[in-house]
Design a protein around this motif. Structure first.
Motif, PDB file in Angstrom:
ATOM      1  N   TRP A  46       0.855  -1.183   0.000  1.00  5.33           N
ATOM      2  CA  TRP A  46       0.000   0.000   0.000  1.00  5.33           C
ATOM      3  C   TRP A  46       0.894   1.237   0.000  1.00  5.33           C
ATOM      4  O   TRP A  46       1.820   1.321   0.820  1.00  5.33           O
ATOM      5  N   ILE A  87       0.647   5.249   0.519  1.00  2.00           N
ATOM      6  CA  ILE A  87      -0.156   6.408   0.905  1.00  2.00           C
ATOM      7  C   ILE A  87       0.573   7.641   0.387  1.00  2.00           C
ATOM      8  O   ILE A  87       1.777   7.808   0.642  1.00  2.00           O
ATOM      9  N   GLN A 135       0.270  11.911  -1.509  1.00  2.00           N
ATOM     10  CA  GLN A 135      -0.401  13.208  -1.551  1.00  2.00           C
ATOM     11  C   GLN A 135      -0.794  13.543  -2.985  1.00  2.00           C
ATOM     12  O   GLN A 135       0.012  13.412  -3.911  1.00  2.00           O
ATOM     13  N   ILE A 171      -5.211  13.138   0.228  1.00  2.00           N
ATOM     14  CA  ILE A 171      -4.451  11.920   0.493  1.00  2.00           C
ATOM     15  C   ILE A 171      -4.983  10.790  -0.377  1.00  2.00           C
ATOM     16  O   ILE A 171      -6.195  10.583  -0.485  1.00  2.00           O
ATOM     17  N   LEU A 217      -4.483   6.541  -1.773  1.00  8.04           N
ATOM     18  CA  LEU A 217      -4.070   5.208  -1.363  1.00  8.04           C
ATOM     19  C   LEU A 217      -4.037   4.319  -2.593  1.00  8.04           C
ATOM     20  O   LEU A 217      -5.010   4.239  -3.335  1.00  8.04           O
ATOM     21  N   ASP A 226       3.666   7.264   3.213  1.00  6.64           N
ATOM     22  CA  ASP A 226       3.893   6.059   3.996  1.00  6.64           C
ATOM     23  C   ASP A 226       3.790   4.840   3.099  1.00  6.64           C
ATOM     24  O   ASP A 226       3.241   4.904   1.989  1.00  6.64           O
ATOM     25  N   LYS A 246       2.980   0.507   3.441  1.00  5.28           N
ATOM     26  CA  LYS A 246       2.554  -0.606   4.279  1.00  5.28           C
ATOM     27  C   LYS A 246       2.445  -1.864   3.411  1.00  5.28           C
ATOM     28  O   LYS A 246       2.126  -1.773   2.227  1.00  5.28           O
TER      29      LYS A 246
END
Length: 270
Positions: free
Chosen positions: A55, A57, A59, A96, A98, A126, A128
């Motif tokens: 994943w 994340i 902007q 944001i 994803l 980020d 994940k």
């Protein structure tokens, strides 16, 4: 609350209309995420390489403001717009995004990925791991998405288009065929292939023809909404002869490619 990017994504999609609506439609367009040095991210990346997907994340760095409703590319039956929180619209109260991308390999602070729907230069917030046991719910209800009108369209191309797109791909970073196939995978031309922020398409609903703009090139096509088929016919330059004269302003730095494309005489007479 302060959020600081941990790195930057670099890939083929430069402009908003380059990016696919879903990353899985952009197979074969690898990019990379370069993390910032000096923050011990090398240790943070330990053990990640065993995951097939991650994943990301990020902007939406080129969007301003937000909209409470959005017009999806393929709307549900009887609706033109849906609520932003019930959509994947990039225009959100907090910009944001994803995305679940395929991880190819990790090399130092660089993550090589594929199937990403991010623009070149996107700030990454980020990372994940994607865990199928926890993240996949194939039987979950999908709300209005299950009520979308239209079926997937078949995209075919002429030999002329194939030769032209191959020449352009060999002489630049532009992949017009992949772009067209991604955009036309859902036709529904009567309600516009693109959302209202992407005015890159002109349609003649009587003649069943159209022109799709890809940067400064133009993709000519015809379609049959009875059989859900799109036929890519040819590619032309979006520049006029006057604009391609030597010495003319070259805002996008691509006019030489257009001159060579036209002089190669691989385009049909329009």
């Amino acid at each position: 609350m302060q959020v600081t990017p941990i790195g930057t994504f670099y890939g083929d999609a430069v402009y908003k209309y380059d990016a696919p609506r879903q990353g899985r439609l952009f197979v074969g367009h690898p990019g990379c995420i370069e993390l910032k040095p000096g923050l011990n991210f090398e240790m943070a990346l330990r053990d990640l390489e065993g995951f097939e997907r991650i994943w990301v994340i990020f902007q939406f760095h080129e969007n301003e403001g937000w909209r409470p409703t959005t017009r999806p590319p393929v709307p549900p039956k009887g609706k033109d717009r849906v609520g932003t929180f019930a959509s994947r619209s990039p225009y959100r109260p907090n910009p944001i995004g994803l995305s679940c991308v395929r991880l190819l390999k990790v090399d130092g602070l660089t993550l090589y990925v594929d199937e990403a729907d991010l623009l070149n230069g996107t700030p990454v917030l980020d990372i994940k791991p994607y865990i199928p046991m926890a993240d996949a719910f194939p039987d979950a209800k999908a709300g209005w998405v299950e009520e979308q009108e239209g079926e997937p369209w078949t995209v075919e191309s002429s030999e002329t288009f194939a030769v032209q797109s191959r020449w352009i791909a060999e002489h630049s970073d532009f992949d017009l065929e992949s772009f067209a196939r991604v955009q036309f995978s859902r036709g529904n031309f009567s309600k516009d292939v693109f959302d209202s922020s992407r005015h890159r398409l002109t349609i003649d609903e009587i003649a069943k023809t159209g022109v799709l703009a890809y940067r400064t090139f133009r993709i000519h096509f015809c379609y049959d909404d009875a059989t859900n088929k799109v036929f890519l016919q040819q590619i032309s330059s979006g520049y006029t002869d006057e604009e391609l004269k030597i010495g003319a302003e070259d805002k996008y730095g691509d006019k030489q490619i257009h001159r060579e494309f036209l002089s190669a005489k691989i385009q049909p007479l329009v």
